[in-house]
Design a protein around this motif. Structure first.
Motif, short mmCIF file in Angstrom:
data_model
loop_
_atom_site.label_atom_id
_atom_site.label_comp_id
_atom_site.label_asym_id
_atom_site.label_seq_id
_atom_site.Cartn_x
_atom_site.Cartn_y
_atom_site.Cartn_z
N ASP A 1 0.82 -1.20 0.00
CA ASP A 1 0.00 0.00 0.00
C ASP A 1 0.86 1.26 0.00
O ASP A 1 0.56 2.22 -0.71
N ASN A 2 1.94 1.27 0.79
CA ASN A 2 2.76 2.48 0.85
C ASN A 2 3.65 2.65 -0.37
O ASN A 2 4.33 3.66 -0.50
N GLY A 3 3.63 1.67 -1.29
CA GLY A 3 4.38 1.80 -2.54
C GLY A 3 3.51 2.18 -3.72
O GLY A 3 3.99 2.27 -4.85
N LEU A 4 2.21 2.40 -3.47
CA LEU A 4 1.29 2.76 -4.55
C LEU A 4 1.29 4.27 -4.78
O LEU A 4 1.49 5.05 -3.85
N PRO A 5 1.05 4.71 -6.02
CA PRO A 5 0.89 6.14 -6.26
C PRO A 5 -0.36 6.66 -5.56
O PRO A 5 -1.37 5.96 -5.46
N LEU B 1 -2.91 10.29 -4.90
CA LEU B 1 -3.24 11.66 -5.26
C LEU B 1 -2.75 12.58 -4.15
O LEU B 1 -3.02 12.35 -2.97
N SER B 2 -2.04 13.63 -4.53
CA SER B 2 -1.60 14.63 -3.56
C SER B 2 -0.93 15.76 -4.29
O SER B 2 -0.55 15.63 -5.46
N GLY B 3 -0.74 16.86 -3.60
CA GLY B 3 -0.08 18.01 -4.19
C GLY B 3 1.39 17.80 -4.44
O GLY B 3 2.02 18.58 -5.16
N LYS B 4 1.98 16.75 -3.84
CA LYS B 4 3.41 16.50 -4.05
C LYS B 4 3.65 15.90 -5.43
O LYS B 4 4.78 15.92 -5.93
N THR B 5 2.63 15.30 -6.02
CA THR B 5 2.77 14.75 -7.37
C THR B 5 1.80 15.43 -8.31
O THR B 5 2.19 16.06 -9.28
N GLN B 6 0.52 15.30 -8.01
CA GLN B 6 -0.53 15.93 -8.80
C GLN B 6 -1.76 16.16 -7.94
O GLN B 6 -1.96 15.50 -6.93
N LEU B 7 -2.56 17.09 -8.37
CA LEU B 7 -3.88 17.36 -7.78
C LEU B 7 -3.79 17.85 -6.34
O LEU B 7 -3.95 17.10 -5.37
N GLY C 1 -2.31 9.58 0.63
CA GLY C 1 -2.62 8.34 1.32
C GLY C 1 -4.08 7.95 1.30
O GLY C 1 -4.41 6.80 1.56
N GLN C 2 -4.99 8.90 0.99
CA GLN C 2 -6.41 8.56 1.02
C GLN C 2 -6.87 7.86 -0.25
O GLN C 2 -7.65 6.90 -0.19
N PHE C 3 -6.39 8.31 -1.41
CA PHE C 3 -6.80 7.72 -2.69
C PHE C 3 -5.58 7.14 -3.40
O PHE C 3 -4.67 7.88 -3.78
N LYS C 4 -5.60 5.81 -3.59
CA LYS C 4 -4.46 5.11 -4.17
C LYS C 4 -4.91 4.02 -5.13
O LYS C 4 -6.03 3.51 -5.03
N ALA C 5 -4.01 3.66 -6.05
CA ALA C 5 -4.22 2.51 -6.93
C ALA C 5 -2.87 2.16 -7.54
O ALA C 5 -1.88 2.89 -7.36
N LYS C 6 -2.81 1.05 -8.28
CA LYS C 6 -1.54 0.63 -8.87
C LYS C 6 -1.05 1.59 -9.94
O LYS C 6 0.15 1.78 -10.11
N TYR C 7 -2.00 2.19 -10.68
CA TYR C 7 -1.62 3.05 -11.79
C TYR C 7 -2.27 4.42 -11.65
O TYR C 7 -3.48 4.53 -11.41
N ASN D 1 -6.41 9.97 -13.25
CA ASN D 1 -7.13 8.69 -13.25
C ASN D 1 -6.36 7.67 -12.43
O ASN D 1 -5.14 7.52 -12.60
N LEU D 2 -7.06 6.98 -11.54
CA LEU D 2 -6.49 5.85 -10.81
C LEU D 2 -7.11 4.58 -11.36
O LEU D 2 -8.32 4.51 -11.58
N SER D 3 -6.26 3.56 -11.56
CA SER D 3 -6.77 2.30 -12.11
C SER D 3 -5.92 1.14 -11.61
O SER D 3 -4.84 1.33 -11.05
#
Length: 356
Positions: free
Chosen positions: A245-249, A251-257, A263-269, A296-298
């Motif tokens: 889980d801690n290795g998944l991308p 959503l956040s301001g450090k990368t995007q959005l 940590g709240q919204f994650k997925a493999k891609y 997009n998370l998928s």
């Protein structure tokens, strides 16, 4: 609210007043750090930017950034980042140390009211060498220790239900970039494209070896006026099948959005893009910005015993902001952003440096 906005806009002028001549500009700036998010409440702290010449070449200014913050959810974090440019920009060393104790609090459609703590230590080092004109090659190194503790039953169910486990591991990878930026802190008429492969092998502590491919492409075009900049970014983060889980991308301001808590919204891609228009207000130190992002998370996620997150889908953010040039020579900005997300959340951030 209007009084608060007024105070935030003029804090830079009060606390970091300086001579407008770039020749006498001070190398060290200290400013307040203020955030407000639904997940972590209000946060207050301090941030400092120190610009310096690492050698006697024509290399870009190096920057030492130090910041710390405490929030109303009894969370705190401290960060030290140093970007070191040497030998006419032929070498870059980007180092970072992060320590945080974050109390996440949010509502989840499956687990109800979720409260849990993440205690984190992260050390990263990126070494990049120029191998051809504007082309750099190097290696990212990392160490992370993450410990999760539920603060209520919903937090316990969320941690176990998503297969989240503690981790103490190191990583190594390869990086390739193309960089035409003359100004590293407020680029214009430039492109910066980076592709990176990260691996966390089991022999460096991971329970199961995993990795990721990360692509970050940014383009900075001249706006409608000479001093305006239209910045755009494409970002993709694609993790391997057995990434924890801690290795998944995320959503956040450090990368995007901006506006999404890490940590709240994650997925493999994760695949997404954002754009921001930076408008210089006459000949002042202030800039007004407008921005929009979509991602997009998928792929779901990998979890023990077949557990998996259900965050696949499309997410957006949009907002307005104001910038104040702390250091005119380099264009280092104090950034105030007001953000609205497709989840209906509203946040604001007062921080140093551009979002991207």
């Amino acid at each position: 609210m209007y009084k608060l906005i007024f105070i935030l806009l003029f804090i830079p002028t009060i606390l970091v007043s300086q001579n407008d001549s770039t020749k006498t500009e001070k190398a060290l700036k200290v400013v307040p750090l203020i955030t407000s998010t639904p997940l972590m409440g209000w946060g207050f702290g301090v941030s400092s930017s120190y610009l310096y010449d690492a050698d006697k070449s024509t290399a870009s200014k190096s920057q030492l950034l130090i910041e710390g913050q405490y929030t109303t959810t009894k969370s705190y974090n401290a960060l030290v980042r140093n970007n070191l440019w040497l030998n006419n920009n032929a070498f870059l060393s980007s180092s970072q140390v992060v320590y945080s104790s974050i109390n996440n609090e949010f509502s989840d459609k499956t687990y109800g009211e979720v409260e849990y703590n993440i205690n984190t230590i992260i050390l990263t080092e990126l070494l990049m060498f120029r191998v051809a004109d504007r082309i750099y090659f190097g290696t990212p190194l990392s160490y992370k220790r993450l410990q999760y503790k539920p603060n209520n039953q919903g937090g316990d169910d969320f941690i176990s239900g998503n297969g989240i486990t503690n981790e103490n591991s190191a990583g190594v990878g390869l990086a390739l970039s193309y960089d035409t930026r003359k100004n590293k802190y407020f680029p214009s008429k430039a492109a910066w494209i980076t592709a990176r492969i990260n691996t966390n092998p089991s022999w460096l502590g991971a329970d199961n070896s995993y990795g990721a491919l990360i692509v970050d492409a940014r383009y900075y075009a001249q706006g409608f006026k000479d001093n305006d900049v239209w910045a755009s970014q494409f970002y993709g983060h694609y993790s391997s099948d057995k990434a924890p889980d801690n290795g998944l991308p995320t959503l956040s301001g450090k990368t995007q959005l901006r506006g999404y808590p890490a940590g709240q919204f994650k997925a493999k891609y994760q695949t997404g893009a954002q754009t921001e228009y930076r408008y210089t207000i006459n000949k002042t130190r202030f800039r007004a910005v407008a921005f929009f992002g979509v991602a997009n998370l998928s792929g779901g996620s990998y979890g023990f015993e077949g557990n998996s997150r259900d965050d696949d889908g499309w997410y957006t953010c949009e907002g307005l902001g104001l910038r104040y040039m702390l250091q005119q020579v380099t264009g280092v900005d104090l950034r105030l952003d007001f953000v609205h997300t497709s989840e209906g959340d509203i946040s604001f951030y007062l921080k140093v440096n551009q979002a991207f």
